[in-house]
Design a protein around this motif. Structure first.
Motif, PDB file in Angstrom:
ATOM      1  N   VAL A 106       0.853  -1.186   0.000  1.00 46.22           N
ATOM      2  CA  VAL A 106       0.000   0.000   0.000  1.00 46.22           C
ATOM      3  C   VAL A 106       0.888   1.234   0.000  1.00 46.22           C
ATOM      4  O   VAL A 106       1.762   1.370   0.852  1.00 46.22           O
ATOM      5  N   ARG A 107       0.643   2.094  -0.974  1.00 50.09           N
ATOM      6  CA  ARG A 107       1.488   3.281  -1.088  1.00 50.09           C
ATOM      7  C   ARG A 107       0.681   4.560  -0.910  1.00 50.09           C
ATOM      8  O   ARG A 107      -0.540   4.558  -1.021  1.00 50.09           O
ATOM      9  N   THR A 108       1.403   5.642  -0.670  1.00 49.27           N
ATOM     10  CA  THR A 108       0.759   6.957  -0.574  1.00 49.27           C
ATOM     11  C   THR A 108       0.150   7.314  -1.920  1.00 49.27           C
ATOM     12  O   THR A 108       0.467   6.703  -2.936  1.00 49.27           O
ATOM     13  N   HIS A 164       4.433   8.267  -6.300  1.00 45.10           N
ATOM     14  CA  HIS A 164       3.884   8.202  -4.947  1.00 45.10           C
ATOM     15  C   HIS A 164       4.643   9.174  -4.069  1.00 45.10           C
ATOM     16  O   HIS A 164       5.882   9.207  -4.089  1.00 45.10           O
ATOM     17  N   GLU A 165       3.917   9.966  -3.327  1.00 47.05           N
ATOM     18  CA  GLU A 165       4.558  10.981  -2.508  1.00 47.05           C
ATOM     19  C   GLU A 165       5.549  10.337  -1.549  1.00 47.05           C
ATOM     20  O   GLU A 165       5.190   9.447  -0.776  1.00 47.05           O
ATOM     21  N   GLY A 166       6.786  10.773  -1.587  1.00 43.81           N
ATOM     22  CA  GLY A 166       7.798  10.275  -0.656  1.00 43.81           C
ATOM     23  C   GLY A 166       8.703   9.198  -1.217  1.00 43.81           C
ATOM     24  O   GLY A 166       9.712   8.860  -0.588  1.00 43.81           O
ATOM     25  N   GLU A 167       8.383   8.653  -2.382  1.00 39.47           N
ATOM     26  CA  GLU A 167       9.295   7.642  -2.927  1.00 39.47           C
ATOM     27  C   GLU A 167      10.485   8.359  -3.547  1.00 39.47           C
ATOM     28  O   GLU A 167      10.448   9.550  -3.807  1.00 39.47           O
ATOM     29  N   SER A 168      11.543   7.615  -3.768  1.00 43.63           N
ATOM     30  CA  SER A 168      12.734   8.279  -4.293  1.00 43.63           C
ATOM     31  C   SER A 168      12.492   8.655  -5.744  1.00 43.63           C
ATOM     32  O   SER A 168      11.766   7.975  -6.477  1.00 43.63           O
ATOM     33  N   ALA A 202      14.576   8.424  -8.037  1.00 47.63           N
ATOM     34  CA  ALA A 202      15.137   7.341  -8.865  1.00 47.63           C
ATOM     35  C   ALA A 202      14.072   6.292  -9.150  1.00 47.63           C
ATOM     36  O   ALA A 202      13.901   5.840 -10.283  1.00 47.63           O
ATOM     37  N   ALA A 203      13.338   5.890  -8.124  1.00 46.11           N
ATOM     38  CA  ALA A 203      12.291   4.874  -8.293  1.00 46.11           C
ATOM     39  C   ALA A 203      11.201   5.378  -9.230  1.00 46.11           C
ATOM     40  O   ALA A 203      10.730   4.650 -10.111  1.00 46.11           O
ATOM     41  N   ILE A 257      12.495   5.245 -12.717  1.00 44.47           N
ATOM     42  CA  ILE A 257      12.608   3.865 -13.187  1.00 44.47           C
ATOM     43  C   ILE A 257      11.240   3.353 -13.598  1.00 44.47           C
ATOM     44  O   ILE A 257      11.079   2.723 -14.645  1.00 44.47           O
ATOM     45  N   ARG A 258      10.242   3.653 -12.761  1.00 48.71           N
ATOM     46  CA  ARG A 258       8.885   3.211 -13.080  1.00 48.71           C
ATOM     47  C   ARG A 258       8.420   3.846 -14.386  1.00 48.71           C
ATOM     48  O   ARG A 258       7.764   3.204 -15.199  1.00 48.71           O
ATOM     49  N   CYS A 263      18.643   9.163  -6.252  1.00 50.70           N
ATOM     50  CA  CYS A 263      18.373   8.011  -5.384  1.00 50.70           C
ATOM     51  C   CYS A 263      18.206   8.450  -3.932  1.00 50.70           C
ATOM     52  O   CYS A 263      17.823   7.665  -3.083  1.00 50.70           O
ATOM     53  N   ARG A 264      18.488   9.727  -3.656  1.00 48.37           N
ATOM     54  CA  ARG A 264      18.376  10.231  -2.284  1.00 48.37           C
ATOM     55  C   ARG A 264      17.339  11.342  -2.164  1.00 48.37           C
ATOM     56  O   ARG A 264      17.274  12.023  -1.156  1.00 48.37           O
TER      57      ARG A 264
END
Lengths: 96, 352, 473
Positions: free
Chosen positions: A13-15, A30-34, A36-37, A40-41, A81-82
């Motif tokens: 479950v994600r934001t 999604h709020e708060g994911e990196s 980089a992710a 990539i998505r 990534c950060r």
């Protein structure tokens, strides 16, 4: 039930998603994911250009060391990534 | 300096071997900011500096030589006074230094902070890529058939019937004459020959940024000497100015002092505000040795007829390749184009 | 803001957290600094704030446990900060770190460095293409963001990580095209005695492998990716069988994919140790250059202790005990009497390390590995320097890392040599016919991570410039 190779993709479950821009292109993450992710998505893998031959570069070490995923936000350089994605984050890549 | 001397000696058919405790050209030159500026040279050393520039120019692309021209900036009235006084004397000594108006400066260097009170310019100034020093001399030594050993730390020097035996941990080298050109390590080396040199080592800090869009084309200096900046063709900016780190040559490499570094960078930002978000990738120190009167040691080691010493030049990076040639000539017993500096002199500091 | 502390711990992984926790049980102030937002390091990396709920994993459980312990303790945890320099004064250390764009200094009487490891990837043609990631790197994204990487991944590397990456890629909804491992069945059999001591981990590993078979994902034992191909990103890999010495042999095969995860084992992130003045030694079986240290973390620098994978790749279980030992050493250094059973902890550490060390052995580079790096392969990623350029410089007489760096710029880019130095050292050693241990790392230069001029310069007042005596005219 014991699953040899579980697939947990649907158990996460994600934001809710927020919109941000990458070189002016509007994207969702999604709020708060990196960042980089999120990239990539979105299959945006080409993040920078190598200084010597201009070859495409992207995320490599995923832990803030290789500096190949760096982007600019508000004039400041940071590794994607950060960097957590937030609403209206404006990201400029270092692609030429 | 040692390499330049050895090459000159080779030209005079004197065979030599160059020994370095580490990598060639890494003791000082390789960690220098690479500034070639007549504006920061001592008045009496100006003739040497001018010829030093010519040496670097002849080394050319192999050392990344660029004659960019250089500006020295003053931001207060006091600094402007200092600038006028000192640059006038240096110009009289032969350096093509002129004072420039703010409008000329702004046209040439639009990104500099517009707080400049006075500025001087020297068309002969520029820089070389100091990292390439070792590679350059390694190739020249090979070309001229001069032997060298890297990683050879001298542990002892003994006189023998026909000269000297130089000892490292694993091997020895014999020679009839010696040239000590170990820079900041001259004190401990001379001590092996029972000579006490009043040598001190400053620990100069240099920093380099990531690659940046071109912000400056000249070598930038400061009236107080506390800043040097140059942007290389690849976009990286080298920042120096003699800010002090910590450590002694006997301990190996010096340490970067954080407070010192921060002041250095703050001054750089004050002069070139556009670098505020630039990333500093690396900071390091290099030793710069001097004797109390801040003039070179170039001549015979006191008490010896066949041991020579060359170092503590003050502007050694610039002048090194030239004074090395002079030293080579001196050892070959030729007349030197310009006088050398007797290491046995009375080191009473002369106030400017 | 804390400016002074008794004990500073750099790194909040299993080792750092345990060091901090145990030291905090005694009457000392402890500050733990870490780059990430929460404790856990790489192995127990916390999920990003975007993850509201996810199924537990052994790592997430262990991570939650340590995070709770830290939050309930007296440890002052400085999260999201980047240490950029370590200075030594007479009887103290000064740690300079960046926090939200500002540089702050922390004085400490005792320093525990638990900066962990990073991975080693042998440079191969095409390794710089977008879509190529490290194996440890892939697990970072998996743990933090819980997304698969690419839609079809090829995993190629050494040790257990290859199987972990493949398992996680699938678990998070991605596909694995193939797993290539440099190790053979025989390599793994040699590790069996150590693995039997950790039946839980052994079972987990077997489960990963079985799952691959069940899902018909090919496992190529004794094979490795030799080339990555693609225009702007990965589109396929070339791979070959490798011999006992890891030399590529025979005809190439190909697999289409859009992501390649490569890894040749972990190496210590040793720069912090160098800045602190700690001597290094080369241990091939523990990841290469590691700090010279006792089992209890003591080093040649009084008051400075090391623990965890940074002190030698021995795995996360050993790191936990190692942290405790180092924390206690710091406490003893500061003059306190300890009531923890040191001998028992030492034995525990030795036992725990045997598994980790057996795993590390699987990644010890073999002579043929270097052959994967062709003459035209970019070795220094940052500056785009190829093996040919580096070897030319070596043939011209460059005998050290410093010399090569100075001559061709390899290692002078933003990553500071982290990803090229190991390979270049092997080239130099080969040319000189000497052991790698004789090619010492160059002097460490701060900052440990790139820092902006603004962060370092801070608030500068021009009038603060020292009006020193002008230099001699």
């Amino acid at each position: 039930m014991f699953k040899l190779a579980p697939n947990h993709q649907n158990d996460i479950v994600r934001t809710s998603k927020v919109s941000f821009t990458f070189d002016g292109k509007s994207l969702l993450a999604h709020e708060g994911e990196s960042l980089a992710a999120a990239l990539i998505r979105a299959k945006l893998l080409h993040l920078s250009d190598a200084p010597a031959d201009g070859a495409p570069r992207g995320v490599f070490c995923c832990m803030g060391l290789c500096q190949e995923c760096v982007v600019q936000v508000g004039g400041k350089t940071i590794e994607s990534c950060r960097l957590p994605v937030s609403q209206d984050l404006q990201v400029i890549s270092l692609r030429r | 300096m040692g390499c330049a001397s050895a090459l000159q000696m080779a030209e005079g058919s004197m065979k030599s071997i160059v020994l370095d405790q580490g990598d060639l050209g890494q003791g000082a030159s390789g960690v220098n900011a690479g500034t070639l500026s007549l504006q920061i040279k001592r008045v009496k050393l100006m003739p040497y500096a001018i010829r030093g520039h010519q040496e670097w120019e002849s080394m050319g692309d192999a050392v990344g030589f660029r004659k960019t021209g250089g500006y020295t900036l003053a931001f207060t009235d006091h600094e402007a006074e200092l600038l006028h006084e000192r640059m006038s004397l240096k110009a009289e000594a032969g350096a093509p230094i002129e004072f420039v108006s703010n409008s000329v400066l702004t046209k040439a260097e639009p990104h500099l902070a517009d707080r400049v009170v006075a500025a001087s310019y020297c068309a002969e100034d520029g820089y070389a890529n100091s990292s390439l020093t070792g590679q350059f001399y390694r190739a020249r030594l090979k070309q001229q058939g001069v032997q060298h050993r890297e990683g050879f730390k001298v542990l002892g020097i003994e006189a023998c019937n026909d000269g000297y035996v130089i000892r490292s941990a694993s091997t020895t080298v014999r020679a009839r004459k010696l040239l000590l050109s170990t820079g900041a390590w001259l004190k401990s080396l001379a001590a092996l020959m029972d000579v006490d040199l009043p040598l001190q080592a400053r620990i100069n800090t240099v920093s380099v940024t990531q690659r940046l869009p071109m912000l400056t084309r000249s070598v930038i200096g400061h009236a107080t000497g506390l800043l040097t900046m140059k942007q290389k063709a690849n976009g990286t900016l080298l920042i120096g100015g003699g800010w002090q780190g910590r450590g002694t040559p006997e301990q190996g490499r010096g340490q970067v002092d954080a407070r010192s570094l921060r002041s250095n960078l703050a001054l750089a930002r004050h002069v070139l505000p556009a670098i505020e978000n630039a990333q500093i990738l690396r900071s390091w120190t290099g030793f710069e040795a001097n004797v109390p009167d801040f003039y070179p040691l170039a001549g015979k080691l006191p008490g010896y007829e066949d041991v020579f010493i060359l170092g503590c030049v003050r502007g050694g990076y610039t002048i090194g390749p030239y004074i090395g040639k002079l030293m080579g000539d001196y050892i070959l017993e030729r007349k030197t184009e310009l006088p050398l500096f007797d290491p046995g002199r009375n080191f009473v500091e002369v106030l400017a | 803001m804390i400016t002074d502390t008794d004990i500073a711990v750099i790194g909040a992984g299993p080792a750092g957290c345990n060091a901090a926790l145990i030291a905090a049980e005694y009457d000392f102030s402890v500050v733990m600094l870490d780059e990430q937002a929460s404790p856990g390091g790489q192995v127990w990396r916390e999920k990003s704030p975007a993850i509201l709920h996810a199924p537990e994993t052994p790592e997430s459980v262990a991570g939650e446990s340590i995070r709770n312990a830290i939050s309930q303790s007296n440890v002052s945890h400085l999260s999201g900060v980047r240490v950029w320099h370590i200075e030594r004064s007479i009887d103290a250390f000064i740690i300079h770190y960046e926090s939200a764009g500002v540089s702050i200094s922390l004085n400490c009487r005792c320093l525990i460095i638990a900066t962990g490891a990073r991975e080693y990837v042998q440079p191969i043609p095409g390794w710089t293409l977008p879509g190529v990631v490290g194996m440890a790197g892939a697990t970072s994204i998996f743990k933090q963001d819980l997304i698969p990487m690419g839609s079809k991944m090829v995993v190629s590397g050494t040790g257990p990580l290859a199987f972990f990456v493949a398992a996680e890629q699938q678990r998070l909804g991605g596909k694995v095209a193939a797993v290539l491992t440099s190790n053979t069945f025989l390599d793994w059999m040699k590790a069996l005695p150590a693995m039997i001591l950790r039946p839980g981990l052994l079972f987990r590993g077997l489960r990963w492998i079985t799952a691959l078979y069940v899902n018909r994902i090919p496992i190529y034992w004794g094979h490795t990716v030799t080339r990555v191909e693609g225009e702007c990103s990965v589109s396929r890999v070339e791979f070959k069988k490798i011999g006992k010495d890891w030399s590529p042999q025979g005809e190439p095969s190909f697999i289409d994919c859009d992501c390649v995860s490569l890894g040749g084992g972990l190496i210590s992130a040793f720069e912090s140790f160098q800045l602190a003045g700690i001597s290094l030694e080369h241990r091939r079986d523990l990841g290469g250059w590691i700090p010279k240290a006792e089992q209890d973390g003591r080093t040649n620098v009084g008051g400075c202790f090391v623990c965890g994978d940074g002190a030698g790749i021995r795995g996360s279980l050993a790191a936990q005990t190692h942290g405790k030992l180092a924390g206690l050493s710091a406490v003893v250094f500061l003059g306190a009497e300890i009531n923890h059973p040191i001998d028992e902890l030492r034995r525990e550490h030795t036992r725990a390390a045997s598994f980790g060390e057996a795993m590390s052995k699987l990644s010890i580079p073999r002579p043929g590995l270097s052959k994967l790096t062709t003459a035209q392969t970019v070795v220094c990623r940052c500056e785009g320097i190829t093996r040919a350029e580096i070897e030319d410089e070596i043939n011209l007489g460059a005998q050290s890392m410093t010399s090569v760096k100075s001559g061709v710029r390899a290692g002078m880019g933003p990553c500071g040599g982290k990803f090229c130095q190991t390979a270049i050292t092997e080239f130099i050693a080969k040319a000189k016919s000497c052991p790698v241990s004789e090619i010492v790392p160059p002097t460490a230069r701060p900052p440990l991570r790139p820092v902006s001029v603004n962060t370092l310069a801070g608030d500068f007042d021009y009038s603060d410039l020292p009006i020193s005596k002008p230099s001699p005219l």
